[in-house]
Design a protein around this motif. Structure first.
Motif, PDB file in Angstrom:
ATOM      1  N   LEU A  67       0.842  -1.203   0.000  1.00  0.00           N
ATOM      2  CA  LEU A  67       0.000   0.000   0.000  1.00  0.00           C
ATOM      3  C   LEU A  67       0.876   1.252   0.000  1.00  0.00           C
ATOM      4  N   LYS A  68       1.948   1.211   0.763  1.00  0.00           N
ATOM      5  CA  LYS A  68       2.897   2.332   0.763  1.00  0.00           C
ATOM      6  C   LYS A  68       3.478   2.511  -0.641  1.00  0.00           C
ATOM      7  N   GLY A  69       3.744   1.411  -1.307  1.00  0.00           N
ATOM      8  CA  GLY A  69       4.300   1.446  -2.656  1.00  0.00           C
ATOM      9  C   GLY A  69       3.379   2.050  -3.700  1.00  0.00           C
ATOM     10  N   VAL A  70       2.063   2.035  -3.432  1.00  0.00           N
ATOM     11  CA  VAL A  70       1.117   2.660  -4.369  1.00  0.00           C
ATOM     12  C   VAL A  70       0.693   4.040  -3.884  1.00  0.00           C
ATOM     13  N   GLY A  71       1.392   4.541  -2.850  1.00  0.00           N
ATOM     14  CA  GLY A  71       1.171   5.919  -2.412  1.00  0.00           C
ATOM     15  C   GLY A  71       0.212   6.115  -1.263  1.00  0.00           C
ATOM     16  N   LEU A  72      -0.179   5.060  -0.578  1.00  0.00           N
ATOM     17  CA  LEU A  72      -1.077   5.202   0.567  1.00  0.00           C
ATOM     18  C   LEU A  72      -0.293   5.167   1.872  1.00  0.00           C
ATOM     19  N   THR A  73      -0.782   5.922   2.841  1.00  0.00           N
ATOM     20  CA  THR A  73      -0.187   5.981   4.163  1.00  0.00           C
ATOM     21  C   THR A  73      -1.219   5.507   5.169  1.00  0.00           C
ATOM     22  N   LYS A  74      -0.760   4.731   6.136  1.00  0.00           N
ATOM     23  CA  LYS A  74      -1.662   4.253   7.185  1.00  0.00           C
ATOM     24  C   LYS A  74      -2.077   5.438   8.047  1.00  0.00           C
ATOM     25  N   ALA A  75      -3.377   5.631   8.206  1.00  0.00           N
ATOM     26  CA  ALA A  75      -3.897   6.740   9.015  1.00  0.00           C
ATOM     27  C   ALA A  75      -3.558   6.503  10.478  1.00  0.00           C
ATOM     28  N   ALA A  76      -2.949   7.497  11.097  1.00  0.00           N
ATOM     29  CA  ALA A  76      -2.586   7.380  12.508  1.00  0.00           C
ATOM     30  C   ALA A  76      -3.829   7.379  13.383  1.00  0.00           C
ATOM     31  N   SER A  77      -4.775   8.208  13.038  1.00  0.00           N
ATOM     32  CA  SER A  77      -6.049   8.250  13.760  1.00  0.00           C
ATOM     33  C   SER A  77      -7.073   8.955  12.876  1.00  0.00           C
ATOM     34  N   GLY A  78      -8.318   8.840  13.257  1.00  0.00           N
ATOM     35  CA  GLY A  78      -9.370   9.481  12.488  1.00  0.00           C
ATOM     36  C   GLY A  78      -9.708   8.710  11.224  1.00  0.00           C
ATOM     37  N   PRO A  79     -10.592   9.292  10.418  1.00  0.00           N
ATOM     38  CA  PRO A  79     -11.041   8.585   9.211  1.00  0.00           C
ATOM     39  C   PRO A  79      -9.944   8.498   8.145  1.00  0.00           C
ATOM     40  N   ALA A  80     -10.034   7.466   7.337  1.00  0.00           N
ATOM     41  CA  ALA A  80      -9.105   7.258   6.230  1.00  0.00           C
ATOM     42  C   ALA A  80      -9.893   7.284   4.924  1.00  0.00           C
ATOM     43  N   ASP A  81      -9.173   7.397   3.826  1.00  0.00           N
ATOM     44  CA  ASP A  81      -9.826   7.404   2.512  1.00  0.00           C
ATOM     45  C   ASP A  81     -10.429   6.049   2.177  1.00  0.00           C
ATOM     46  N   VAL A  82      -9.741   4.972   2.566  1.00  0.00           N
ATOM     47  CA  VAL A  82     -10.233   3.613   2.327  1.00  0.00           C
ATOM     48  C   VAL A  82      -9.973   2.746   3.550  1.00  0.00           C
ATOM     49  N   VAL A  83     -10.760   1.693   3.655  1.00  0.00           N
ATOM     50  CA  VAL A  83     -10.582   0.689   4.702  1.00  0.00           C
ATOM     51  C   VAL A  83     -10.112  -0.587   4.008  1.00  0.00           C
ATOM     52  N   VAL A  84      -9.098  -1.222   4.583  1.00  0.00           N
ATOM     53  CA  VAL A  84      -8.506  -2.428   4.017  1.00  0.00           C
ATOM     54  C   VAL A  84      -8.859  -3.630   4.890  1.00  0.00           C
ATOM     55  N   MET A  85      -9.198  -4.719   4.240  1.00  0.00           N
ATOM     56  CA  MET A  85      -9.425  -6.001   4.914  1.00  0.00           C
ATOM     57  C   MET A  85      -8.725  -7.077   4.112  1.00  0.00           C
ATOM     58  N   TYR A  86      -8.311  -8.128   4.786  1.00  0.00           N
ATOM     59  CA  TYR A  86      -7.813  -9.276   4.035  1.00  0.00           C
ATOM     60  C   TYR A  86      -8.498 -10.535   4.531  1.00  0.00           C
ATOM     61  N   TYR A  87      -8.534 -11.507   3.635  1.00  0.00           N
ATOM     62  CA  TYR A  87      -9.158 -12.793   3.899  1.00  0.00           C
ATOM     63  C   TYR A  87      -8.176 -13.859   3.440  1.00  0.00           C
ATOM     64  N   SER A  88      -8.017 -14.889   4.225  1.00  0.00           N
ATOM     65  CA  SER A  88      -7.105 -15.956   3.810  1.00  0.00           C
ATOM     66  C   SER A  88      -7.672 -17.313   4.185  1.00  0.00           C
ATOM     67  N   LEU A  89      -7.248 -18.299   3.426  1.00  0.00           N
ATOM     68  CA  LEU A  89      -7.563 -19.682   3.764  1.00  0.00           C
ATOM     69  C   LEU A  89      -6.592 -20.595   3.051  1.00  0.00           C
ATOM     70  N   ARG A  90      -6.498 -21.779   3.581  1.00  0.00           N
ATOM     71  CA  ARG A  90      -5.705 -22.824   2.952  1.00  0.00           C
ATOM     72  C   ARG A  90      -6.654 -23.985   2.710  1.00  0.00           C
ATOM     73  N   ARG A  91      -6.529 -24.570   1.535  1.00  0.00           N
ATOM     74  CA  ARG A  91      -7.409 -25.689   1.188  1.00  0.00           C
ATOM     75  C   ARG A  91      -6.582 -26.768   0.515  1.00  0.00           C
ATOM     76  N   THR A  92      -7.209 -27.885   0.281  1.00  0.00           N
ATOM     77  CA  THR A  92      -6.567 -28.973  -0.442  1.00  0.00           C
ATOM     78  C   THR A  92      -7.331 -29.189  -1.736  1.00  0.00           C
ATOM     79  N   ASP A  93      -6.622 -29.109  -2.846  1.00  0.00           N
ATOM     80  CA  ASP A  93      -7.225 -29.396  -4.146  1.00  0.00           C
ATOM     81  C   ASP A  93      -6.826 -30.794  -4.572  1.00  0.00           C
ATOM     82  N   VAL A  94      -7.675 -31.402  -5.374  1.00  0.00           N
ATOM     83  CA  VAL A  94      -7.438 -32.747  -5.879  1.00  0.00           C
ATOM     84  C   VAL A  94      -7.347 -32.666  -7.396  1.00  0.00           C
TER      85      VAL A  94
END
Length: 163
Positions: A67-94
């Protein structure tokens, strides 16, 4: 800041008995008409983090770095321009197209899915969804390098980088 957004549903079902071929790699869906170059700050919200705290910290650090590489800075406090979430999982494929072994089993392999989403904090609308599905090495000693590479692959397709 927490958003009351329904969690992104990721399929954790192994492919079995289907003719559909799994596609591995990065997919990106960006909301049309959004100027991603205008976003300057972000904040985190809960998604579906990795159950392993070390892996969770590695994913957050890798996403922060990109995110820093694309020009975004983590908001220290208060509202931000965007909210980031991530989702992860591991599965087994056959590999259903492979020939079964003597016991009738087909080859299986671990697959990691990582999704990063950006939301408009005021409208609670998803603006960007990046997802990577990829066979992974289960070696814990390699997790940080694997995560860094996966997140970099996703952010190589970030909207401001692909124009």
């Amino acid at each position: 800041m927490k958003l009351s957004i329904a969690a992104l549903v990721l399929s954790a079902v192994a492919v079995a008995g289907t003719s559909a071929q799994i596609k591995y790699g990065v997919t990106v869906k960006a909301e049309k008409g959004v100027d991603f170059s205008k976003f300057k700050t972000y904040s985190w919200s809960n998604g579906q983090p990795a159950p392993n705290k070390t892996v969770d910290a590695q994913i957050v650090a890798a996403v922060d770095r990109e995110l820093k590489g694309v020009g975004l800075t983590k908001a220290a406090s208060g509202p931000a321009d965007v909210v980031v979430m991530y989702y992860s999982l591991r599965r087994t494929d056959v590999d259903v197209k492979a020939k079964p072994d003597a016991s009738g089993a087909r080859p299986q392999f671990a697959v990691g899915t990582l999704a990063v989403a950006l939301f408009d904090p005021s409208k609670k609308k998803q603006l960007l969804h990046m997802r990577l599905d990829k066979p992974i090495d289960n070696d814990p000693a390699q997790s940080e390098a694997i995560i860094d590479k996966a997140v970099a692959e996703m952010f190589a397709k970030y909207p401001t980088r692909t124009k």
